[in-house]
Design a protein around this motif. Structure first.
Motif, mmCIF file in Angstrom:
data_model
loop_
_atom_site.group_PDB
_atom_site.id
_atom_site.type_symbol
_atom_site.label_atom_id
_atom_site.label_comp_id
_atom_site.label_asym_id
_atom_site.label_seq_id
_atom_site.Cartn_x
_atom_site.Cartn_y
_atom_site.Cartn_z
ATOM 1 N N ASN A 146 9.552 14.023 22.371
ATOM 2 C CA ASN A 146 8.948 13.957 23.713
ATOM 3 C C ASN A 146 9.395 15.182 24.499
ATOM 4 O O ASN A 146 10.547 15.613 24.383
ATOM 5 C CB ASN A 146 9.417 12.714 24.472
ATOM 6 C CG ASN A 146 8.742 11.443 24.009
ATOM 7 O OD1 ASN A 146 9.373 10.545 23.461
ATOM 8 N ND2 ASN A 146 7.441 11.358 24.233
ATOM 9 N N LEU A 147 8.488 15.706 25.313
ATOM 10 C CA LEU A 147 8.903 16.837 26.156
ATOM 11 C C LEU A 147 10.025 16.404 27.079
ATOM 12 O O LEU A 147 10.907 17.193 27.425
ATOM 13 C CB LEU A 147 7.707 17.361 26.954
ATOM 14 C CG LEU A 147 6.560 17.956 26.120
ATOM 15 C CD1 LEU A 147 5.508 18.583 27.028
ATOM 16 C CD2 LEU A 147 7.072 18.983 25.106
ATOM 17 N N TYR A 165 2.070 10.537 24.642
ATOM 18 C CA TYR A 165 3.046 11.318 25.420
ATOM 19 C C TYR A 165 3.967 12.139 24.525
ATOM 20 O O TYR A 165 5.003 12.612 24.960
ATOM 21 C CB TYR A 165 3.903 10.407 26.318
ATOM 22 C CG TYR A 165 3.093 9.413 27.078
ATOM 23 C CD1 TYR A 165 2.349 9.795 28.196
ATOM 24 C CD2 TYR A 165 3.030 8.086 26.674
ATOM 25 C CE1 TYR A 165 1.578 8.881 28.890
ATOM 26 C CE2 TYR A 165 2.265 7.164 27.355
ATOM 27 C CZ TYR A 165 1.537 7.559 28.457
ATOM 28 O OH TYR A 165 0.772 6.651 29.130
ATOM 29 N N GLN A 166 3.648 12.327 23.251
ATOM 30 C CA GLN A 166 4.603 12.989 22.380
ATOM 31 C C GLN A 166 4.011 14.194 21.669
ATOM 32 O O GLN A 166 2.796 14.384 21.637
ATOM 33 C CB GLN A 166 5.176 11.991 21.375
ATOM 34 C CG GLN A 166 4.170 11.458 20.360
ATOM 35 C CD GLN A 166 4.712 10.224 19.644
ATOM 36 O OE1 GLN A 166 5.081 9.236 20.266
ATOM 37 N NE2 GLN A 166 4.753 10.293 18.325
ATOM 38 N N HIS A 172 -0.692 28.518 21.943
ATOM 39 C CA HIS A 172 -1.189 28.020 23.224
ATOM 40 C C HIS A 172 -0.242 26.991 23.817
ATOM 41 O O HIS A 172 -0.652 26.084 24.533
ATOM 42 C CB HIS A 172 -2.571 27.383 23.060
ATOM 43 C CG HIS A 172 -3.560 28.287 22.408
ATOM 44 N ND1 HIS A 172 -3.822 28.262 21.060
ATOM 45 C CD2 HIS A 172 -4.324 29.277 22.919
ATOM 46 C CE1 HIS A 172 -4.712 29.176 20.762
ATOM 47 N NE2 HIS A 172 -5.033 29.824 21.864
ATOM 48 N N GLY A 173 1.025 27.088 23.448
ATOM 49 C CA GLY A 173 1.983 26.112 23.952
ATOM 50 C C GLY A 173 2.031 24.879 23.071
ATOM 51 O O GLY A 173 1.522 24.869 21.945
ATOM 52 N N ALA A 174 2.618 23.826 23.628
ATOM 53 C CA ALA A 174 2.890 22.618 22.817
ATOM 54 C C ALA A 174 1.635 21.833 22.482
ATOM 55 O O ALA A 174 1.672 20.937 21.650
ATOM 56 C CB ALA A 174 3.883 21.732 23.545
ATOM 57 N N GLY A 175 0.539 22.162 23.135
ATOM 58 C CA GLY A 175 -0.708 21.462 22.806
ATOM 59 C C GLY A 175 -0.811 20.127 23.508
ATOM 60 O O GLY A 175 0.075 19.729 24.279
ATOM 61 N N LEU A 184 -0.762 16.113 13.675
ATOM 62 C CA LEU A 184 -0.422 17.519 13.832
ATOM 63 C C LEU A 184 -1.734 18.238 14.126
ATOM 64 O O LEU A 184 -2.669 18.179 13.325
ATOM 65 C CB LEU A 184 0.188 18.084 12.539
ATOM 66 C CG LEU A 184 1.678 17.810 12.297
ATOM 67 C CD1 LEU A 184 1.941 16.336 12.070
ATOM 68 C CD2 LEU A 184 2.183 18.630 11.119
ATOM 69 N N LEU A 185 -1.801 18.872 15.277
ATOM 70 C CA LEU A 185 -3.045 19.565 15.630
ATOM 71 C C LEU A 185 -2.814 21.055 15.392
ATOM 72 O O LEU A 185 -2.779 21.487 14.260
ATOM 73 C CB LEU A 185 -3.438 19.223 17.065
ATOM 74 C CG LEU A 185 -3.557 17.700 17.346
ATOM 75 C CD1 LEU A 185 -3.844 17.430 18.802
ATOM 76 C CD2 LEU A 185 -4.600 17.061 16.448
ATOM 77 N N ASP A 186 -2.640 21.803 16.469
ATOM 78 C CA ASP A 186 -2.373 23.233 16.294
ATOM 79 C C ASP A 186 -0.878 23.413 16.008
ATOM 80 O O ASP A 186 -0.116 23.876 16.837
ATOM 81 C CB ASP A 186 -2.828 24.034 17.511
ATOM 82 C CG ASP A 186 -2.501 23.345 18.832
ATOM 83 O OD1 ASP A 186 -2.059 22.181 18.798
ATOM 84 O OD2 ASP A 186 -2.677 23.982 19.881
#
Ligand code: DGJ
Length: 715
Positions: free
Chosen positions: A391-392, A417-418, A409-412, A456-458
């Motif tokens: 979690n951020l 929320y994770q 592009h950052g955390a995506g 898992l996306l980017d």
């Protein structure tokens, strides 16, 4: 196994034959995969190959059929390529030849190995095609870059051919809390693809891709299916060419640069499994037998679980969970599992993933007193983790933001929320491993529920941003393997928001899967029977949930909830502290019944009848020696045709005589049941009558069932 002039190979085991043509130095071409044909002599093998060769008409691409298990464009194949890759745009159309073939026996099965080269490209390729003792087939390939310039592998897909009589494709889709929804379609020309691109198979993953004769069911109709033993990105394809060639194939989806081979380096594909059967039960049986033959297959009775998730969610405290454990132990529970909510600051699903230390605010004396109490009560202690997530809002993210996947592009976008913790960073891996090791050791944890709730996306590896999905899967396997090595006997459950990570790759490292977050028995009946096409009952977590389902809000009688949980690895996910004495007693009766019969349930052959009435189901497990069986007849809807008529009991020995008794582990008869005369006294009939003519089924209300206990009386 037979070889004719070194040009045709027959592999035989477990009721399966594979006949492969391996002449002219070409890659193996399977001309038959399916029913055992007996040990064929040289002349018959040569004749089979000859009779399998097609006529090639004018203007057709004269692809030299049959097609190798790794199809190649350079040989005229216009479908999905077996190997995709290049060295910066060169070496992109491989053509393997000069293959040498060997055949060996291995663990009661047979394996063909073909070693080929593409001398012009400086690539070598080894393919193994194996028929296991169970009759399950599998194949994998190893590619080696023999040259100085690096070779980027973009995909390696192997194929099993299926005959043109396979005209229907079956696969599965799904979503959270509704996994394994079947879909059927004609096997048209073209490619029907099922892809997983989220770094895990996913909730919508098909698990199996099957093709069979029109209308194939559980008991009849030849059917073939493939499965990829891999927990990451992947593609499965049912491909039919205008020429009539059709096959089922699969391989990893490899993201750019994930597999780049320097000189001498190799890539080995995951195993592609193939099963077949006359009906889906036989097809599934080959998977079950294979898994049951694994050395790590659990040999002791599966401990009955009490899981805290739907009982208390995040509302943890020592007194409540100790009281829950005491209630469970009194009912016969053998393993107490503390689900999500125990670690630093984790009061909801918005924070703390990654901070794998016990929360002193909720557990001021740690988890030791609870773990100790659980053991005093004679139970094992289990704990939930979600090792690959962050979690951020966590200490870990604040300290190591660079360990969160980032493709530029950052955390995506978050999900639940994770975000995903990049285990490709050795520091991140060690952080999670050390946290888990410390807890498993300190609390003497016997069981880990291993969750995975975000795709898992980017998923870029910092700082380069290069894809990290493949390494993530390998690191998850590594962590599971390290835990198991360090803590012998430790069991792991694969859960991914329910059934999002169920495959033979992860099953090789785990002992149980969680098929769905849906404990509603109406849904579970379907989810479990389809998951059961590959996963044997002892690996499927099946829990008795609350009267009102937490996911569908349907209300079900306890007996139906318990009966549907009976068939797998039983658990309870009820808040026993809120149930009345009568309910507790009934739960206890079902637990006792499961304990009495789990030896049969967890070793027997799983069967289903193909009933004409779509509102009814008949499932069962038959002992391997045919001496005993348990069946459940269930009604799922209110159909127009009623009463339901006779149902067959498949899987019994036709030559033996059997006593069929209804059994009611909970309350005597479902409310509203109208029973046929035999059900009042039981009945004795030959197996052939039970299997072909059947017995009259009771008229039940929807979402109720009756169990039949069947014993051979001629022993
Ligand atoms: C999703 C799982 O599928 C559930 O069983 C439960 O463990 C929750 N996660 C906990 O957050």
């Amino acid at each position: 196994m037979t070889a004719v002039d070194g040009s045709v190979v027959q592999l035989r085991a477990g009721g399966t034959s594979i006949i492969a043509l391996v002449d002219a130095g070409r890659l193996p071409r399977i001309v038959h995969w399916g029913a055992d044909l007996g040990e064929l002599d040289d002349a018959a093998l040569a004749a089979i190959v000859l009779s399998a060769l097609p006529a090639i008409g004018d203007s057709a691409v004269s692809y030299p059929q049959p097609v190798p298990v790794l199809p190649q464009l350079a040989e005229g194949w216009l479908g999905r390529p077996g190997l995709s890759g290049s060295s910066d745009g060169t070496r992109w159309a491989p053509k393997f030849g000069a293959a040498t073939t060997s055949v060996d026996t291995r663990d009661g099965g047979q394996v063909l190995r073909s070693d080929a080269v593409d001398a012009e490209y400086g690539l070598s390729l080894s393919i193994e095609i194996e028929v296991l003792a169970s009759g399950l087939a599998r194949q994998r390939a190893t590619l080696v870059n023999e040259r100085g310039e690096s070779y980027r592998v973009d995909g390696l897909e192997l194929a099993f051919p299926v005959p043109v009589t396979a005209t229907e494709v079956l696969d599965f889709t799904g979503r959270w809390s509704l996994e394994k929804v079947p879909q059927r379609r004609p096997f048209h020309i073209g490619a029907w693809l099922r892809e997983s691109r989220g770094g895990k198979p996913g909730l919508e993953h098909t698990m199996l891709l099957a093709a069979g004769e029109a209308g194939f069911g559980f008991q009849s109709g030849a059917v073939w299916a493939v499965h990829l033993g891999w927990s990451g990105n992947q593609v499965l394809a049912a491909e039919r060419m205008p020429s009539g060639v059709q096959h089922l194939s699969a391989g990893e989806i490899i993201l750019p640069g994930e597999v780049t081979l320097a000189a001498g380096e190799r890539y080995t594909s995951p195993w592609l499994y193939g099963s077949w059967g006359n009906g889906l039960d036989e097809l599934a049986g080959r998977f079950h037998e294979t898994i049951r033959a694994w050395p790590q297959h659990p040999s002791r009775p599966r401990p009955i679980i009490l899981n805290t998730w739907e009982a208390v969610y995040f509302n943890h405290d020592l007194d409540t969970l100790s009281a829950l454990a005491e209630k469970g132990a009194a009912l016969g529970v053998e393993r107490f599992v503390v689900d999500d909510g125990w670690f630093l600051g984790r009061r909801s699903d918005r924070t703390s993933l990654g901070d794998w230390t016990v929360d002193p605010a909720v557990w001021p004396t740690g988890l030791e007193p609870l773990a100790r109490r659980v053991r005093e009560l004679g139970m094992e202690f289990g704990l939930w983790f979600e090792p690959e997530m962050i979690n951020l809002d966590s200490e870990l993210a604040r300290t190591h933001p660079e360990w969160i996947f980032d493709a530029g592009h950052g955390a995506g976008i978050p999900s639940r929320y994770q975000h995903v913790l990049d285990l490709g960073h050795e520091g991140a891996y060690e952080h999670v491993r050390d946290g888990m090791f410390a807890l498993v050791s300190a609390l003497d944890i016997a069981y880990i529920k291993w969750d995975h709730n975000r795709y898992l996306l980017d998923a870029g590896h910092s700082p380069s941003g290069r894809p990290g999905a493949r390494v993530q899967t390998l690191q998850a396997y590594r962590l599971m393997a390290e835990l198991k090595e360090a803590f012998p006997g430790l069991e792991i459950e694969s859960c991914a928001s329910g059934g999002g990570r169920i495959d033979l790759g992860v099953l090789a490292h785990t002992d149980r899967v969680w098929p769905s977050d849906c404990n509603d028995p109406h849904e579970r009946l379907e989810i479990q029977r389809w998951t059961g096409l590959m996963v044997p009952p002892e690996y499927q977590g099946t829990h008795i949930g609350a009267a009102e389902s937490h996911t569908t809000h349907r209300i079900h009688p306890l007996d139906y909830r318990a009966e549907k949980a009976l068939w797998g690895h039983l658990g309870v996910e009820l808040n026993l502290l809120e149930e009345d004495e009568a309910t507790l007693a009934t739960v206890g009766s079902w637990i006792a019944f499961h304990r009495e019969h789990r030896g049969l349930l967890h070793s027997g052959r799983v069967v289903h009848a193909d009933l004409p009435n779509a509102a009814t189901r008949l499932q069962g497990v038959v002992a391997r020696d045919g001496a005993e069986a348990l069946y459940a007849f269930s009604v799922t809807e209110r159909p127009a045709n009623w009463p339901p008529g006779r149902v067959t009991l498949p899987g019994l020995d036709a030559e033996r005589s059997y006593r069929v008794n209804p059994v009611f582990p909970g309350t005597p008869l479902p409310e509203g049941a109208v029973v046929p005369p035999w059900l009042l006294s039981g009945v004795t009939l030959p197996g052939c009558v039970l299997g072909t003519v059947g017995i009259e089924a009771p008229s039940l209300d929807p979402d109720t069932s009756v169990l039949f206990h069947v014993t051979a009386v001629d022993a």
